[in-house]
Design a protein around this motif. Structure first.
Motif, PDB file in Angstrom:
ATOM      1  N   ILE A 286       0.808  -1.219   0.000  1.00 14.48           N
ATOM      2  CA  ILE A 286       0.000   0.000   0.000  1.00 14.48           C
ATOM      3  C   ILE A 286       0.841   1.268   0.000  1.00 14.48           C
ATOM      4  O   ILE A 286       0.320   2.363  -0.208  1.00 14.48           O
ATOM      5  CB  ILE A 286      -0.980  -0.005   1.192  1.00 14.48           C
ATOM      6  N   VAL A 287       2.162   1.147   0.207  1.00  9.78           N
ATOM      7  CA  VAL A 287       3.007   2.340   0.250  1.00  9.78           C
ATOM      8  C   VAL A 287       3.008   3.059  -1.093  1.00  9.78           C
ATOM      9  O   VAL A 287       3.212   4.277  -1.158  1.00  9.78           O
ATOM     10  CB  VAL A 287       4.442   1.978   0.693  1.00  9.78           C
ATOM     11  N   THR A 288       2.745   2.346  -2.182  1.00  9.50           N
ATOM     12  CA  THR A 288       2.631   2.992  -3.491  1.00  9.50           C
ATOM     13  C   THR A 288       1.506   4.013  -3.482  1.00  9.50           C
ATOM     14  O   THR A 288       1.632   5.118  -4.016  1.00  9.50           O
ATOM     15  CB  THR A 288       2.366   1.941  -4.590  1.00  9.50           C
ATOM     16  N   MET A 289       0.392   3.647  -2.855  1.00  9.90           N
ATOM     17  CA  MET A 289      -0.736   4.563  -2.751  1.00  9.90           C
ATOM     18  C   MET A 289      -0.382   5.762  -1.870  1.00  9.90           C
ATOM     19  O   MET A 289      -0.704   6.911  -2.184  1.00  9.90           O
ATOM     20  CB  MET A 289      -1.945   3.826  -2.179  1.00  9.90           C
ATOM     21  N   VAL A 290       0.299   5.485  -0.779  1.00  8.97           N
ATOM     22  CA  VAL A 290       0.674   6.551   0.151  1.00  8.97           C
ATOM     23  C   VAL A 290       1.573   7.565  -0.536  1.00  8.97           C
ATOM     24  O   VAL A 290       1.390   8.783  -0.407  1.00  8.97           O
ATOM     25  CB  VAL A 290       1.359   5.955   1.394  1.00  8.97           C
ATOM     26  N   ASN A 291       2.563   7.097  -1.289  1.00  9.44           N
ATOM     27  CA  ASN A 291       3.482   8.015  -1.957  1.00  9.44           C
ATOM     28  C   ASN A 291       2.773   8.874  -2.997  1.00  9.44           C
ATOM     29  O   ASN A 291       3.100  10.052  -3.180  1.00  9.44           O
ATOM     30  CB  ASN A 291       4.628   7.235  -2.605  1.00  9.44           C
ATOM     31  N   ALA A 292       1.792   8.299  -3.682  1.00  9.91           N
ATOM     32  CA  ALA A 292       1.046   9.068  -4.677  1.00  9.91           C
ATOM     33  C   ALA A 292       0.197  10.150  -4.013  1.00  9.91           C
ATOM     34  O   ALA A 292       0.124  11.290  -4.490  1.00  9.91           O
ATOM     35  CB  ALA A 292       0.171   8.145  -5.520  1.00  9.91           C
ATOM     36  N   THR A 293      -0.447   9.810  -2.903  1.00  9.28           N
ATOM     37  CA  THR A 293      -1.265  10.817  -2.222  1.00  9.28           C
ATOM     38  C   THR A 293      -0.394  11.873  -1.556  1.00  9.28           C
ATOM     39  O   THR A 293      -0.814  13.013  -1.390  1.00  9.28           O
ATOM     40  CB  THR A 293      -2.204  10.165  -1.190  1.00  9.28           C
ATOM     41  N   ARG A 294       0.831  11.513  -1.177  1.00  5.44           N
ATOM     42  CA  ARG A 294       1.727  12.527  -0.614  1.00  5.44           C
ATOM     43  C   ARG A 294       2.091  13.578  -1.658  1.00  5.44           C
ATOM     44  O   ARG A 294       2.217  14.761  -1.339  1.00  5.44           O
ATOM     45  CB  ARG A 294       2.981  11.863  -0.044  1.00  5.44           C
ATOM     46  N   LEU A 295       2.268  13.158  -2.889  1.00  8.70           N
ATOM     47  CA  LEU A 295       2.497  14.137  -3.954  1.00  8.70           C
ATOM     48  C   LEU A 295       1.297  15.072  -4.057  1.00  8.70           C
ATOM     49  O   LEU A 295       1.448  16.295  -4.190  1.00  8.70           O
ATOM     50  CB  LEU A 295       2.744  13.429  -5.279  1.00  8.70           C
ATOM     51  N   ASP A 296       0.102  14.522  -3.974  1.00  8.46           N
ATOM     52  CA  ASP A 296      -1.091  15.361  -4.039  1.00  8.46           C
ATOM     53  C   ASP A 296      -1.190  16.290  -2.838  1.00  8.46           C
ATOM     54  O   ASP A 296      -1.786  17.374  -2.931  1.00  8.46           O
ATOM     55  CB  ASP A 296      -2.345  14.486  -4.138  1.00  8.46           C
ATOM     56  N   CYS A 297      -0.626  15.898  -1.699  1.00  7.43           N
ATOM     57  CA  CYS A 297      -0.587  16.805  -0.546  1.00  7.43           C
ATOM     58  C   CYS A 297       0.266  18.027  -0.862  1.00  7.43           C
ATOM     59  O   CYS A 297      -0.084  19.153  -0.503  1.00  7.43           O
ATOM     60  CB  CYS A 297      -0.025  16.081   0.682  1.00  7.43           C
ATOM     61  N   VAL A 298       1.394  17.820  -1.526  1.00  7.59           N
ATOM     62  CA  VAL A 298       2.244  18.950  -1.915  1.00  7.59           C
ATOM     63  C   VAL A 298       1.492  19.853  -2.894  1.00  7.59           C
ATOM     64  O   VAL A 298       1.509  21.078  -2.770  1.00  7.59           O
ATOM     65  CB  VAL A 298       3.560  18.451  -2.535  1.00  7.59           C
ATOM     66  N   ILE A 299       0.817  19.234  -3.859  1.00 11.84           N
ATOM     67  CA  ILE A 299       0.018  20.014  -4.810  1.00 11.84           C
ATOM     68  C   ILE A 299      -1.060  20.788  -4.063  1.00 11.84           C
ATOM     69  O   ILE A 299      -1.291  21.978  -4.331  1.00 11.84           O
ATOM     70  CB  ILE A 299      -0.597  19.100  -5.881  1.00 11.84           C
ATOM     71  N   GLY A 300      -1.727  20.128  -3.115  1.00 11.85           N
ATOM     72  CA  GLY A 300      -2.782  20.784  -2.359  1.00 11.85           C
ATOM     73  C   GLY A 300      -2.270  21.979  -1.570  1.00 11.85           C
ATOM     74  O   GLY A 300      -2.934  23.024  -1.495  1.00 11.85           O
TER      75      GLY A 300
END
Length: 540
Positions: A286-300
């Motif tokens: 599931i860390v693949t999902m976490v890393n992708a959403t972390r990028l979206d946190c930076v965008i947010g």
């Protein structure tokens, strides 16, 4: 009323002004997604147009409601939303802000998606959550080709089809994640939810989850303890025969911000689930999902800064005090220019990370190594700066900014979320240390990025030398983690601004690297040319 003449009040910014974002469009072309410029511009204009702004307001004022039972007492576990939420989601899904890039074999597809998320996200932050999770779910499902074949086309479909129905009967799906438990929080290895294998190869989950965002989604990736250890599972809300899975919504969280989006406590009561990856490999899967959403946190975070800078500058351009427009007063220009610098740095690094993700997904190992470390350090620092930036932007409006109608209180409440989402600051900082220790190529890739501008700015060179010295000292590294990661993030932002000749580069290096300014926004050193900085925001 003769006693109530309205003067010196600020009109709303026009959509055309607010959507003009040089940093975004320069980065879009730099990261090989210039082909998407027209659609990104369209979304930016629409986000700042009056109907969409009203959707954002209504979706937050009329919060989701949990309907646990129907009128006859049958359990339904549904979340009811205001129509404005569905309008926001419809636009976002139609433009592919969710999982559609996974189905587009085109260079820059993930960059284009990031830019569209940035542009449209300026209308309202809460609905970005289900978009982000749906985007991040696809690479995890690809671990199990049979599940990916069944669900990925519908996850990527550009049709928003709200409601709980059997997935195959829907025109489009949304995915969520459900990992956190009350006893552990970020420490998911303490999870107690149990997974029991059945004869048909599926599992039955039993346990309580403390935070499940967007519980109205169709599919969820979750962690539970199988016989072989902590494992990743896919949990549908509705089963193939049309019956509801035993996925119980216990209550909706009463949150500081992100109020348009529902977050829930849930219980699995023997819920049907499919294993994703091997037993015992749940965190790794599931860390693949976490890393992708972390990028979206930076965008947010970058989105929030852009909104704050636009609103502050627009107010200052139209508001007069002490005989002059605020925008012409030296100290206010210092504050506004500093807000623009921070916003520009956040946007630049967010888009660079999106470019790295796009190239890593196309098989570039150097970009994969860079993304691994750069996402972690940026998630820590850019998200940490968001609340400070929102507070200063609000203050630029004075008392008007403290009033809900200005939109700044909503921005301020929203700002801390991305620091908490997918791991607090400490989790992100420690993840960066772990990446450097386990994957030395990350460090090489990071310094290769910084080295691209070696010799171009003495402050950058000095900061890079100091960072190398810091990293060479292994003593109490965990205690020093925040300082190390902050230094890495700020140095990366400075290097990118210098490399791409941003108007913010010189002042950024002076204040963030050489520490020539103070700690508050608005402490740029004397002699700073604010004109090219303020030209980056509308109306200033």
């Amino acid at each position: 009323m003769p006693t109530h003449e309205v003067t010196n009040q600020v009109p709303a910014p026009t959509a055309r002004e607010a959507a003009a974002d040089p940093a975004l469009f320069e980065a879009l072309h730099r990261e090989r997604a210039g082909w998407a410029e027209a659609e990104v511009r369209e979304l930016g204009l629409r986000a700042w147009d009056e109907p969409a702004q009203e959707w954002g307001r209504l979706a937050n004022e009329h919060e989701p409601i949990l309907r646990s039972h129907d009128r006859t007492g049958h359990r339904i576990d549904e979340v009811e939303f205001h129509p404005a939420w569905h309008e926001l989601m419809t636009v976002a899904i139609e433009h592919g802000l969710h999982a559609s890039p996974w189905r587009e074999d085109r260079v820059g597809a993930h960059v284009a998606r990031a830019a569209k998320l940035y542009a449209w996200g300026q209308v309202e932050a809460g609905h970005m959550c289900p978009l982000s999770m749906t985007y991040a779910a696809v690479p995890v499902l690809r671990v199990e080709p049979e599940l990916a074949e069944r669900y990925e086309p519908l996850l990527a479909e550009r049709t928003y089809d709200f409601g709980l129905r059997e997935p195959a009967a829907k025109r489009g799906l949304l995915a969520g994640m459900s990992m956190t438990e009350k006893q552990g929080g970020s420490d998911v290895r303490t999870n107690t939810t149990l997974a029991a294998a059945t004869a048909d190869g599926s599992y039955r989950l039993t346990g309580h989850k403390w935070f499940t965002s967007a519980p109205m989604s169709d599919l969820f990736l979750t962690l539970a303890r199988a016989p072989g250890g902590l494992s990743c599972f896919l949990v549908p809300r509705v089963l193939p025969d049309g019956t509801r899975n035993t996925f119980r919504l216990m209550r909706l969280k009463d949150k500081l911000g992100n109020r348009s989006n529902a977050s829930a406590e849930i219980e699995y009561e023997g819920a049907y689930a499919r294993l994703v990856g091997a037993e015992g490999e749940g965190v790794r899967t599931i860390v693949t999902m976490v890393n992708a959403t972390r990028l979206d946190c930076v965008i947010g975070a970058a989105v929030g800064m852009r909104v704050g800078a636009v609103r502050a500058a627009h107010h200052a351009a139209h508001r007069w005090a002490f005989g002059a427009a605020l925008i012409h007063q030296p100290l206010m220009r210092n504050v506004l220019a500093d807000l623009v610098i921070e916003s520009e740095a956040a946007t630049t690094v967010a888009m660079r990370l999106a470019g790295a993700a796009d190239r890593a997904l196309r098989g570039d190992p150097a970009e994969a190594a860079f993304r691994r470390i750069a996402v972690a350090v940026s998630k820590y620092w850019v998200c940490k700066r968001g609340p400070m930036h929102a507070a200063e932007a609000l203050e630029c409006l004075g008392g008007n900014g403290y009033v809900e109608e200005s939109g700044l209180p909503r921005l301020y409440r929203e700002a801390p979320l991305v620091s908490v989402w997918e791991g607090s600051g400490n989790v992100a900082a420690l993840d960066a240390l772990r990446a450097m220790a386990r994957e030395p190529a990350c460090v090489d890739a990071y310094f290769a990025e910084i080295g691209a501008v070696a010799g171009e700015d003495r402050r950058l060179d000095a900061a890079a030398a100091a960072l190398r010295k810091e990293l060479a000292d292994p003593s109490e590294a965990e205690f020093r983690a925040r300082r190390i990661v902050e230094s890495m993030a700020v140095l990366l932002q400075g290097a990118l601004l210098v490399r791409y000749a941003s108007p913010a580069a010189d002042a950024f290096c002076a204040t963030r690297l050489a520490r020539e300014g103070g700690h508050a926004f608005g402490t740029l050193p004397a002699g700073t040319d604010t004109a090219p900085l303020l030209a980056r925001v509308p109306g200033a």
